[in-house]
Design a protein around this motif. Structure first.
Motif, PDB file in Angstrom:
ATOM      1  N   ARG A   1       0.829  -1.213   0.000  1.00 40.04           N
ATOM      2  CA  ARG A   1       0.000   0.000   0.000  1.00 40.04           C
ATOM      3  C   ARG A   1       0.858   1.256   0.000  1.00 40.04           C
ATOM      4  O   ARG A   1       1.770   1.419   0.821  1.00 40.04           O
ATOM      5  CB  ARG A   1      -0.928   0.003   1.213  1.00 40.04           C
TER       6      ARG A   1
ATOM      7  N   VAL B   1       0.275   5.543  -0.276  1.00 37.89           N
ATOM      8  CA  VAL B   1      -0.712   6.621  -0.223  1.00 37.89           C
ATOM      9  C   VAL B   1      -0.103   7.878  -0.836  1.00 37.89           C
ATOM     10  O   VAL B   1       1.011   8.273  -0.491  1.00 37.89           O
ATOM     11  CB  VAL B   1      -1.163   6.899   1.218  1.00 37.89           C
TER      12      VAL B   1
ATOM     13  N   ALA C   1       0.233   2.118   5.483  1.00 39.41           N
ATOM     14  CA  ALA C   1       0.956   2.377   4.230  1.00 39.41           C
ATOM     15  C   ALA C   1       2.444   2.113   4.428  1.00 39.41           C
ATOM     16  O   ALA C   1       3.010   2.365   5.493  1.00 39.41           O
ATOM     17  CB  ALA C   1       0.748   3.816   3.782  1.00 39.41           C
TER      18      ALA C   1
END
Length: 422
Positions: free
Chosen positions: A35, A37, A94
């Motif tokens: 992940r 961001v 993240a």
């Protein structure tokens, strides 16, 4: 008595000072499936997102708006776009965050969250407050170049560009050492100036184990090869029971079968009177694939370097390139000199210095005007280049008087009178 702690730096300042004293630690992040961001959908995100997408990251963009290019990335499913402003908790879980909004307060708040959650964070508005910096990156032939120079991004980009260009054109030698696939390449080295070899040709030359070179190839490039590269002068290959070309073919096959990367470095273009097809056929018969790298032919580059255009509006609408290595009356000649004499365009003769007297006589005998201008360009594109002008009627004596020697390109036609005389 003075308070000893009155002027002591705060922990925050101590942390910043420590960051300034130590260089960034370079590392390559493997973000595939992880992940990431991105806060803000403006120009910074537009520049950075393609590399993150290429890395296979699971990207979430948080921004109330985005540029058309960023919006297209969301529409095609390359990123997930949440259309709102940043909120505390967005960076949770993240691995990496790019903070690039136009709101300084939001950027600072997100940076604090990243610090708290131990997420590496890039700040577009304040590099000193970031925990990570984005290097200037470039790629060439499977190599990723990343350059950091602290607070000077323009210098980073300049260093990056120089390294990538060096890898692409072969001037920066970086041969493969693992998982290396040997190759055979027939490389056209151009007319003689080492700067006129193609980018691909120079790169393959830098990766070679063995170079079989012609005397007309760009010899200066051979001096730049690493010491382990075996350089073979094609003119000095022992012939034994073979003719010269057969011996060269056998050498190519022998080194290729031994698992070496072989470059056959030829002058001009491999297939313009260079016997490149004979070598390609010999390799094919031995079951060896080869790469052909075209080169700049001396037939057009050498006249150009001497100020002679092979075509010129209103003067010549065609040019013909022929070999002059055998005389017109030689039974081995495949050239139709009678037809050439009737053409009104430019005639370029390669390998014809020794036979130019007989060639001129044949052209005149078949109708070419004796006063047709002619130029001989010796050692074209090199430091020894010189141009000698004559006509069909005077060329034989001029060659003797001026001691013109091979290699020289001969240009016949009215284009010789065009442009500056050099």
């Amino acid at each position: 008595m003075a308070d000893p702690g009155k002027h002591a730096p705060s922990p925050a300042h101590q942390q910043q000072d420590a960051r300034e004293e130590h260089p960034a630690y370079p590392v390559g992040l493997r973000l595939a499936g992880r992940r990431v961001v991105v806060l803000g959908g403006g120009q910074v995100a537009q520049r950075r997102l393609p590399a993150l997408i290429a890395a296979g990251a699971d990207i979430t963009l948080i921004s109330p708006s985005a540029t058309p290019s960023v919006e297209a990335m969301a529409e095609t499913g390359e990123i997930t776009w949440i259309r709102r402003r940043y909120q505390d908790g967005d960076i949770a879980d993240a691995w990496y965050a790019l903070v690039a909004t136009s709101d300084p307060v939001a950027n600072e708040t997100a940076s604090v969250e990243a610090e708290r959650t131990k997420t590496w964070c890039v700040r577009s508005d304040d590099a000193e407050a970031a925990t990570a910096w984005t290097p200037a990156t470039g790629r060439s032939e499977g190599v990723t170049v990343a350059v950091l120079t602290g607070r000077d991004p323009r210098r980073s980009a300049a260093v990056r560009d120089a390294i990538v260009e060096g890898l692409r054109d072969g001037s920066l030698a970086a041969p493969h050492s693992r998982d290396r696939t040997p190759f055979v390449a027939l490389v056209g080295g151009g007319p003689g100036d080492p700067d006129l070899i193609t980018v691909r040709g120079r790169r393959l030359l830098a990766e070679a184990d063995v170079v079989i070179a012609d005397r007309l190839g760009p010899r200066d490039l051979l001096d730049e090869l690493p010491p382990h590269v075996e350089v073979i002068d094609a003119a000095k290959i022992p012939y034994g029971r073979f003719m010269a070309q057969e011996a060269i073919n056998n050498a190519l096959v022998e080194h290729a079968k031994a698992g070496r990367s072989v470059v056959r470095l030829k002058g001009g273009d491999p297939f313009v009177f260079g016997r490149g097809m004979e070598e390609a056929q010999a390799l094919a018969e031995a079951g060896i694939a080869c790469t052909v790298v075209p080169g700049i032919s001396s037939s057009i580059s050498v006249p150009g370097a001497a100020g002679i255009p092979v075509t010129h509006r209103g003067v010549a609408h065609e040019f013909t390139v022929v070999s002059g290595h055998v005389a017109p009356d030689d039974p081995r000649s495949l050239v139709d000199w009678e037809s050439l004499a009737k053409l009104t365009g430019t005639l370029v003769i390669l390998m014809g210095v020794d036979k130019i007297g007989a060639i001129a006589e044949a052209l005149v005998a078949h109708g070419k005007a004796p006063d047709t201008p002619l130029a001989l360009v010796q050692e074209g594109t090199t430091a020894a280049q010189r141009r000698v002008d004559a006509t069909l009627a005077t060329v034989a004596e001029t060659v003797r008087a001026q001691d013109v020697r091979p290699p020289a390109v001969i240009v016949v036609g009215d284009v010789v009178a065009e442009g500056p005389h050099k």
